[in-house]
Design a protein around this motif. Structure first.
Motif, PDB file in Angstrom:
ATOM      1  N   VAL A  60       0.822  -1.203   0.000  1.00  0.00           N
ATOM      2  CA  VAL A  60       0.000   0.000   0.000  1.00  0.00           C
ATOM      3  C   VAL A  60       0.857   1.254   0.000  1.00  0.00           C
ATOM      4  N   LEU A  61       0.512   2.177  -0.900  1.00  0.00           N
ATOM      5  CA  LEU A  61       1.040   3.540  -0.865  1.00  0.00           C
ATOM      6  C   LEU A  61      -0.069   4.435  -0.319  1.00  0.00           C
ATOM      7  N   SER A 270       3.111  -8.474   1.909  1.00  0.00           N
ATOM      8  CA  SER A 270       3.794  -7.419   1.175  1.00  0.00           C
ATOM      9  C   SER A 270       5.233  -7.321   1.677  1.00  0.00           C
ATOM     10  N   LEU A 271       6.110  -6.827   0.808  1.00  0.00           N
ATOM     11  CA  LEU A 271       7.531  -6.767   1.140  1.00  0.00           C
ATOM     12  C   LEU A 271       7.786  -5.923   2.378  1.00  0.00           C
ATOM     13  N   ASP A 272       7.140  -4.743   2.459  1.00  0.00           N
ATOM     14  CA  ASP A 272       7.407  -3.880   3.604  1.00  0.00           C
ATOM     15  C   ASP A 272       6.945  -4.530   4.901  1.00  0.00           C
ATOM     16  N   ARG A 294      13.953   2.868   2.664  1.00  0.00           N
ATOM     17  CA  ARG A 294      13.560   1.892   1.636  1.00  0.00           C
ATOM     18  C   ARG A 294      12.061   1.915   1.377  1.00  0.00           C
ATOM     19  N   PHE A 295      11.252   2.156   2.429  1.00  0.00           N
ATOM     20  CA  PHE A 295       9.797   2.112   2.286  1.00  0.00           C
ATOM     21  C   PHE A 295       9.165   3.411   2.805  1.00  0.00           C
ATOM     22  N   PRO A 296       9.458   4.556   2.209  1.00  0.00           N
ATOM     23  CA  PRO A 296       8.993   5.841   2.768  1.00  0.00           C
ATOM     24  C   PRO A 296       7.477   5.997   2.770  1.00  0.00           C
ATOM     25  N   ASP A 297       6.759   5.314   1.867  1.00  0.00           N
ATOM     26  CA  ASP A 297       5.311   5.476   1.777  1.00  0.00           C
ATOM     27  C   ASP A 297       4.535   4.381   2.489  1.00  0.00           C
ATOM     28  N   THR A 302       5.691   4.779   9.375  1.00  0.00           N
ATOM     29  CA  THR A 302       5.263   5.599  10.514  1.00  0.00           C
ATOM     30  C   THR A 302       5.643   4.932  11.832  1.00  0.00           C
ATOM     31  N   LEU A 303       5.449   3.609  11.902  1.00  0.00           N
ATOM     32  CA  LEU A 303       5.826   2.880  13.116  1.00  0.00           C
ATOM     33  C   LEU A 303       7.341   2.890  13.300  1.00  0.00           C
ATOM     34  N   ALA A 304       8.058   2.757  12.189  1.00  0.00           N
ATOM     35  CA  ALA A 304       9.518   2.765  12.277  1.00  0.00           C
ATOM     36  C   ALA A 304      10.040   4.118  12.760  1.00  0.00           C
TER      37      ALA A 304
END
Length: 416
Positions: A60-61, A270-272, A294-297, A302-304
């Protein structure tokens, strides 16, 4: 070492995911309209639906409050992601408009002073359909955008043959594509009095039900909204699908079932999500920052970020501010001297940010320190600075190139 393991995990996950069916989704919530009354729910609707889609295997983006350029760019970029995917889905919550039987999504910066402005300030629904057309099995467009048009009352009509409709007009998408409206042609949808709109509430209630074939999913959404609104709002789905059963969440097979239903293979994570579940308990700033980069969207970014903030705050508590001897060696075998490469300066309350910059430099092979600028007569006092040095000017010049490969705005400064 942990950082290298994390990079290897990403590489492994990329290899595995590429060989499996992909599900991709672009979820947009436009609440902060700049020229009409803002909508309270679309951001909530988008966030909650993004989470629901993650639960059934979508990458998801999540995008919020997109202006004209950002909305077009998001759709263009997503169209690349959709190519070759098993399923592609676009969800939009916000304002939409139908004019002369053409449907448009309205960005947050639209003014729409005249009917002519629509084609220049809004995004045609055809653009959204184009964004999902690269998917192989299922293409979904979900529009919670049939709200009462706030621009209609003030819009100047320049063409007497051009009309503005209520809600959105009907469409005929290509085979394999479903377009779901929150309210059928010529009617409007409620924004809702709770956290979510009636339409998105219904989607969330049915999205993760095992064994619910896609066509039946939208029938249940229709019934749910009709009941919730006392018959005032009726969602409608346009388009057709091939003769095979398609599930967002496949049926659960009971033990001993000799005739299990025909199902699709359960979607891979999903990969993220897969990488996040691997590193979620990490306390390494480098691992968390690498995930964010690597996964900005991703919703997990947000959790990271929250986890990274906790790690740095804990570092400040466990490593309280201390006096640093300005005459101590520069470290890493460098000779002592008055010159330093400054890679960032931060207020007293943000030592954790300075430490984050320092750690990022060290992970990229640059030996940096966080120092109290009060101990350096030529640095602006009252700050935490991230520096390399102090050392001789020759060594500092050589270090500047290495630092700028990581932090582009680093500069050379005589520290004392």
């Amino acid at each position: 070492m942990i950082f290298r393991i994390f990079i290897l995990l990403i590489g492994l996950a990329l290899t595995v995911t590429a060989a499996e069916a992909r599900r991709v989704a672009l979820v947009i919530g436009n609440s902060a309209y700049q020229n009409v009354t803002q909508l309270p729910n679309p951001r909530n609707d988008a966030a909650d639906l993004a989470h629901g889609l993650q639960q059934v295997g979508f990458e998801v983006l999540l995008k919020n409050d997109l202006d004209f350029d950002a909305l077009r760019r998001a759709l263009r970029d997503f169209s690349d992601r959709a190519v070759g995917a098993e399923m592609a889905l676009v969800y939009f919550a916000g304002h939409g408009i139908e004019i002369a039987k053409q449907n448009y999504l309205i960005p947050v910066d639209a003014r729409l002073k005249t009917d002519r402005d629509v084609q220049f300030e809004a995004v045609p629904l055809d653009f959204v359909l184009s964004a999902v057309e690269g998917a192989k099995s299922l293409r979904l467009v979900l529009l919670d955008a049939c709200r009462n048009n706030p621009f209609a009352g003030s819009m100047k009509m320049t063409n007497p043959n051009r009309s503005i409709g209520r809600g959105l007009s009907s469409i005929e998408p290509t085979a394999g594509t479903l377009v779901s409206y929150a309210a059928k042609e010529g009617t409007t949808a409620d924004d809702g009095e709770g956290r979510n709109s009636p339409y998105t509430t219904a989607l969330l209630a049915n999205l993760t039900e095992p064994g619910l074939e896609v066509n039946f999913l939208f029938r249940k959404v229709r019934d749910h909204v009709l009941n919730a609104t006392g018959g005032r709002q009726e969602p409608f789905t346009y388009g057709s699908l091939p003769g095979k059963r398609i599930y967002l969440k496949p049926p659960q097979q009971n033990a001993g079932d000799q005739n299990p239903p025909v199902t699709q293979q359960a979607p891979a994570k999903s990969l993220d999500r897969e990488v996040w579940e691997t590193i979620r308990d990490s306390k390494s700033p480098g691992v968390l920052q690498a995930f964010i980069n690597r996964f900005p969207d991703s919703i997990y970014a947000t959790l990271a970020k929250a986890k990274l903030s906790e790690v740095h705050q804990a570092a400040v508590v466990n490593d309280p501010p201390r006096q640093i001897d300005p005459d101590q060696g520069a470290g890493d075998g460098m000779p002592n001297g008055p010159w330093a490469v400054v890679a960032g300066s931060y207020p007293r309350s943000q030592q954790w940010k300075a430490n984050q910059r320092r750690d990022w430099l060290r992970q990229n092979g640059v030996w940096a320190r966080t120092v109290d600028t009060d101990n350096y007569q030529n640095l602006r006092n009252g700050l935490w600075a991230v520096i390399v040095g102090p050392t001789t000017r020759t060594v500092a010049n050589r270090q500047l190139g290495a630092v700028r490969r990581v932090v582009a705005d680093a500069y050379l400064k005589r520290a004392r």
